[in-house]
Enzyme design. Sequence first.
Site, PDB file in Angstrom:
ATOM      1  N   ASP A  98     -12.585  22.265  35.480  1.00  0.00           N
ATOM      2  CA  ASP A  98     -12.070  21.387  36.446  1.00  0.00           C
ATOM      3  C   ASP A  98     -10.830  20.877  36.202  1.00  0.00           C
ATOM      4  OD1 ASP A  98     -12.227  19.708  34.115  1.00  0.00           O
ATOM      5  OD2 ASP A  98     -14.167  18.581  35.060  1.00  0.00           O
ATOM      6  N   GLU A 120     -18.611  27.186  34.227  1.00  0.00           N
ATOM      7  CA  GLU A 120     -18.910  25.642  34.209  1.00  0.00           C
ATOM      8  C   GLU A 120     -18.852  25.268  35.608  1.00  0.00           C
ATOM      9  OE1 GLU A 120     -18.129  22.905  30.629  1.00  0.00           O
ATOM     10  OE2 GLU A 120     -16.716  21.963  32.187  1.00  0.00           O
ATOM     11  N   GLU A 134     -10.097  15.530  38.371  1.00  0.00           N
ATOM     12  CA  GLU A 134     -11.172  16.620  38.121  1.00  0.00           C
ATOM     13  C   GLU A 134     -12.130  16.919  39.268  1.00  0.00           C
ATOM     14  OE1 GLU A 134      -9.921  14.460  35.788  1.00  0.00           O
ATOM     15  OE2 GLU A 134      -8.990  15.512  34.641  1.00  0.00           O
ATOM     16  N   HIS A 207      -8.839   9.785  26.769  1.00  0.00           N
ATOM     17  CA  HIS A 207      -7.670  10.445  27.296  1.00  0.00           C
ATOM     18  C   HIS A 207      -7.690  10.369  28.952  1.00  0.00           C
ATOM     19  CE1 HIS A 207     -10.181  13.952  27.642  1.00  0.00           C
ATOM     20  NE2 HIS A 207      -9.500  14.198  28.584  1.00  0.00           N
ATOM     21  N   ARG A 209      -7.239  10.168  32.662  1.00  0.00           N
ATOM     22  CA  ARG A 209      -5.910   9.597  33.438  1.00  0.00           C
ATOM     23  C   ARG A 209      -6.504   8.362  34.081  1.00  0.00           C
ATOM     24  NH1 ARG A 209      -3.676  14.431  33.892  1.00  0.00           N
ATOM     25  NH2 ARG A 209      -1.704  14.767  34.577  1.00  0.00           N
ATOM     26  N   HIS A 240      -5.147  12.112  21.212  1.00  0.00           N
ATOM     27  CA  HIS A 240      -4.764  12.834  22.308  1.00  0.00           C
ATOM     28  C   HIS A 240      -2.945  12.794  22.123  1.00  0.00           C
ATOM     29  CE1 HIS A 240      -3.791  14.743  26.248  1.00  0.00           C
ATOM     30  NE2 HIS A 240      -5.148  15.193  26.323  1.00  0.00           N
TER      31      HIS A 240
HETATM   32  C1  UD1 Z   1      -5.819  17.671  31.188  1.00  0.00           C
HETATM   33  C2  UD1 Z   1      -6.824  17.845  32.114  1.00  0.00           C
HETATM   34  C3  UD1 Z   1      -8.320  17.067  31.812  1.00  0.00           C
HETATM   35  C4  UD1 Z   1      -8.641  17.361  30.417  1.00  0.00           C
HETATM   36  C5  UD1 Z   1      -7.457  17.229  29.569  1.00  0.00           C
HETATM   37  C6  UD1 Z   1      -7.982  17.617  27.892  1.00  0.00           C
HETATM   38  C7  UD1 Z   1      -5.972  18.144  34.440  1.00  0.00           C
HETATM   39  C8  UD1 Z   1      -5.496  17.308  35.717  1.00  0.00           C
HETATM   40  N1  UD1 Z   1      -6.290  17.303  33.482  1.00  0.00           N
HETATM   41  O1  UD1 Z   1      -5.474  16.354  31.201  1.00  0.00           O
HETATM   42  O2  UD1 Z   1      -9.060  17.369  32.904  1.00  0.00           O
HETATM   43  O3  UD1 Z   1      -9.919  16.678  30.285  1.00  0.00           O
HETATM   44  O4  UD1 Z   1      -6.410  18.017  29.854  1.00  0.00           O
HETATM   45  O5  UD1 Z   1      -7.348  17.118  27.146  1.00  0.00           O
HETATM   46  O6  UD1 Z   1      -5.681  19.191  34.288  1.00  0.00           O
HETATM   47  N2  UD1 Z   1       0.586  16.837  25.677  1.00  0.00           N
HETATM   48  C9  UD1 Z   1       1.441  17.307  24.695  1.00  0.00           C
HETATM   49  N3  UD1 Z   1       0.840  18.367  23.926  1.00  0.00           N
HETATM   50  C10 UD1 Z   1      -0.362  18.983  24.242  1.00  0.00           C
HETATM   51  C11 UD1 Z   1      -1.006  18.421  25.209  1.00  0.00           C
HETATM   52  C12 UD1 Z   1      -0.571  17.389  26.005  1.00  0.00           C
HETATM   53  O7  UD1 Z   1       2.391  16.697  24.303  1.00  0.00           O
HETATM   54  O8  UD1 Z   1      -0.564  20.085  23.711  1.00  0.00           O
HETATM   55  C13 UD1 Z   1       1.084  15.644  26.346  1.00  0.00           C
HETATM   56  C14 UD1 Z   1       2.175  16.127  27.308  1.00  0.00           C
HETATM   57  O9  UD1 Z   1       3.216  15.111  27.495  1.00  0.00           O
HETATM   58  C15 UD1 Z   1       1.442  15.828  28.567  1.00  0.00           C
HETATM   59  C16 UD1 Z   1       0.477  14.950  28.420  1.00  0.00           C
HETATM   60  O10 UD1 Z   1      -0.012  14.750  26.941  1.00  0.00           O
HETATM   61  O11 UD1 Z   1       2.368  15.392  29.805  1.00  0.00           O
HETATM   62  C17 UD1 Z   1      -0.831  15.116  29.482  1.00  0.00           C
HETATM   63  O12 UD1 Z   1      -1.363  16.297  29.571  1.00  0.00           O
HETATM   64  P1  UD1 Z   1      -1.870  16.889  30.944  1.00  0.00           P
HETATM   65  O13 UD1 Z   1      -2.092  18.387  30.732  1.00  0.00           O
HETATM   66  O14 UD1 Z   1      -0.955  16.553  32.118  1.00  0.00           O
HETATM   67  O15 UD1 Z   1      -3.089  16.081  31.021  1.00  0.00           O
HETATM   68  P2  UD1 Z   1      -4.344  15.439  30.284  1.00  0.00           P
HETATM   69  O16 UD1 Z   1      -4.542  14.159  30.332  1.00  0.00           O
HETATM   70  O17 UD1 Z   1      -3.997  16.308  28.990  1.00  0.00           O
HETATM   71  N1  UDP Z   2     -11.470  18.318  20.292  1.00  0.00           N
HETATM   72  C1  UDP Z   2     -10.848  18.927  19.442  1.00  0.00           C
HETATM   73  N2  UDP Z   2      -9.892  18.167  18.513  1.00  0.00           N
HETATM   74  C2  UDP Z   2      -9.782  16.886  18.803  1.00  0.00           C
HETATM   75  C3  UDP Z   2     -10.606  15.982  19.680  1.00  0.00           C
HETATM   76  C4  UDP Z   2     -11.239  16.932  20.496  1.00  0.00           C
HETATM   77  O1  UDP Z   2     -10.762  19.976  19.054  1.00  0.00           O
HETATM   78  O2  UDP Z   2      -9.073  16.131  17.881  1.00  0.00           O
HETATM   79  C5  UDP Z   2     -12.456  19.070  21.086  1.00  0.00           C
HETATM   80  C6  UDP Z   2     -14.005  18.736  21.358  1.00  0.00           C
HETATM   81  O3  UDP Z   2     -14.693  19.194  20.399  1.00  0.00           O
HETATM   82  C7  UDP Z   2     -14.139  19.537  22.768  1.00  0.00           C
HETATM   83  C8  UDP Z   2     -12.730  19.316  23.496  1.00  0.00           C
HETATM   84  O4  UDP Z   2     -11.839  19.186  22.605  1.00  0.00           O
HETATM   85  O5  UDP Z   2     -14.559  20.983  22.608  1.00  0.00           O
HETATM   86  C9  UDP Z   2     -12.751  18.359  24.552  1.00  0.00           C
HETATM   87  O6  UDP Z   2     -11.320  18.224  24.842  1.00  0.00           O
HETATM   88  P1  UDP Z   2     -10.856  17.152  25.759  1.00  0.00           P
HETATM   89  O7  UDP Z   2     -11.632  15.604  25.461  1.00  0.00           O
HETATM   90  O8  UDP Z   2      -9.565  16.776  25.496  1.00  0.00           O
HETATM   91  O9  UDP Z   2     -11.246  17.347  27.246  1.00  0.00           O
HETATM   92  P2  UDP Z   2     -12.454  17.154  28.310  1.00  0.00           P
HETATM   93  O10 UDP Z   2     -13.651  17.772  27.545  1.00  0.00           O
HETATM   94  O11 UDP Z   2     -12.448  15.878  28.362  1.00  0.00           O
HETATM   95  O12 UDP Z   2     -11.964  17.856  29.576  1.00  0.00           O
END
Ligand code: UD1
Ligand code: UDP
Length: 371
Positions: A98, A120, A134, A207, A209, A240
């Site tokens: 999602d 999924e 999502e 994490h 939103r 995160h």
């Molecule tokens: C995204 C997904 C969410 C998922 C989550 C998993 C969408 C809309 N949301 O949300 O469904 O649960 O990923 O973690 O697709 N950032 C870094 N380095 C990284 C990753 C993230 O710096 O490796 C920072 C960046 O500043 C970025 C912010 O995190 O702008 C948020 O990342 P983003 O992918 O926009 O949203 P998530 O909250 O991670």
């Molecule tokens: N996870 C990880 N390292 C961490 C925290 C989470 O590898 O420090 C893994 C966790 O085991 C799971 C996935 O990240 O498989 C979940 O990701 P996240 O919570 O970012 O996203 P969501 O599942 O809510 O979309």
Amino acid sequence: MKLKKILVVFGTRPEAIKMCPLVKELKKNTKMKVTVCVTGQHKEMLDQVLHTFSVIPDYNLQIMKEGQDLYDITSRILVDIRGILQTENPDVVLVHGDTSTAFAAGLAAFYSQIPVGHVEAGLRTYNLYSPYPEEFNRQAIGLFAKWHFAPTDSAREKLVKEGKDPKQIYVTGNTGIDALQTTVRPDYRHPELEWAEGSRLLIITAHRRENVGQPMREMFRAIRRILDTFSDVKAIYPIHLNPTVRKIAQEELDNCASLRLIDPLPAEDFHNFLNKSYIILTDSGGIQEEAPALGKPVLVMRDDTERSEGVTAGTLKLTGTSEETIYNLCRNLLENSDEYYQMSHAKNPYGNGTASIQIVNILEQELEMRK
Ligand code: UD1
Ligand code: UDP
């Protein structure tokens, strides 16, 4: 025989953890040509997973920028993936779950009239704002997907009720459980776990939103109160990389001797941390599936969950996001051994770790490769 071309697209940490086992399984099939495209919606957190599972993408769109919003993510992926779809012209595009990566890549495939397989599929809260965005993403993918790989019977039932063709829905279990089979080891050790030895360990992640801001502050305050109340409890929180989440966590949880704030852990380490924990407090989706497979109770710090099977099975409890409720429910679980026993012995509803193999077999059949 002409090889069938499978394009697998993912871009965030959770998608990568759940798609890498499938990529590995697809690559074993000699009748398929498998191409991996990562969008780079995440960067460091995605690279950690690719490294853990030794998957090298064929394409990386590298779209991430700090402070990206939903317009940035969706529009950049939609435009940037067009050329890849034209070059590769795959027989199927596989997306997961999602995220905006899954939605935008799936939409791009739909625009090119390429069949989409949704891994999924069928998770729902039916509240478009929780989780946001999502719930919209997965319902939208459900509209254009040709094949729906549902993790559970209840996900399948939701898709059937929405009018999807039952013949196009397959219940496979969750590929996240496949990943756990390769990461969790009983003899695992880590310095952070040694610090927590002899204590009841809470693992924390947050994490979403819709929780950024006041709800997240409430969660963290509840956790702080728990740590102040129970001297035998310690917590580890791999934060995160979202800078706003990190700022709130640091403001609320800094200078707490029984809590460690650390950087995101590679999946292999994190899965073993879960396995050594006592209770998990999270607003994550994937952790709600992994923890029950490891026999760990989860307090889900959200108002809704799409993983209702876990609530029914008794392994997940929804706490909402108010400080008082989270504190009371966590306290109760720490004090009430019967309740703890029940939550940690509930049946894992998310499959037996064979989801990837099943999806490959289904694709073979659906793509008429068994002539
Ligand atoms: C995204 C997904 C969410 C998922 C989550 C998993 C969408 C809309 N949301 O949300 O469904 O649960 O990923 O973690 O697709 N950032 C870094 N380095 C990284 C990753 C993230 O710096 O490796 C920072 C960046 O500043 C970025 C912010 O995190 O702008 C948020 O990342 P983003 O992918 O926009 O949203 P998530 O909250 O991670
Ligand atoms: N996870 C990880 N390292 C961490 C925290 C989470 O590898 O420090 C893994 C966790 O085991 C799971 C996935 O990240 O498989 C979940 O990701 P996240 O919570 O970012 O996203 P969501 O599942 O809510 O979309």
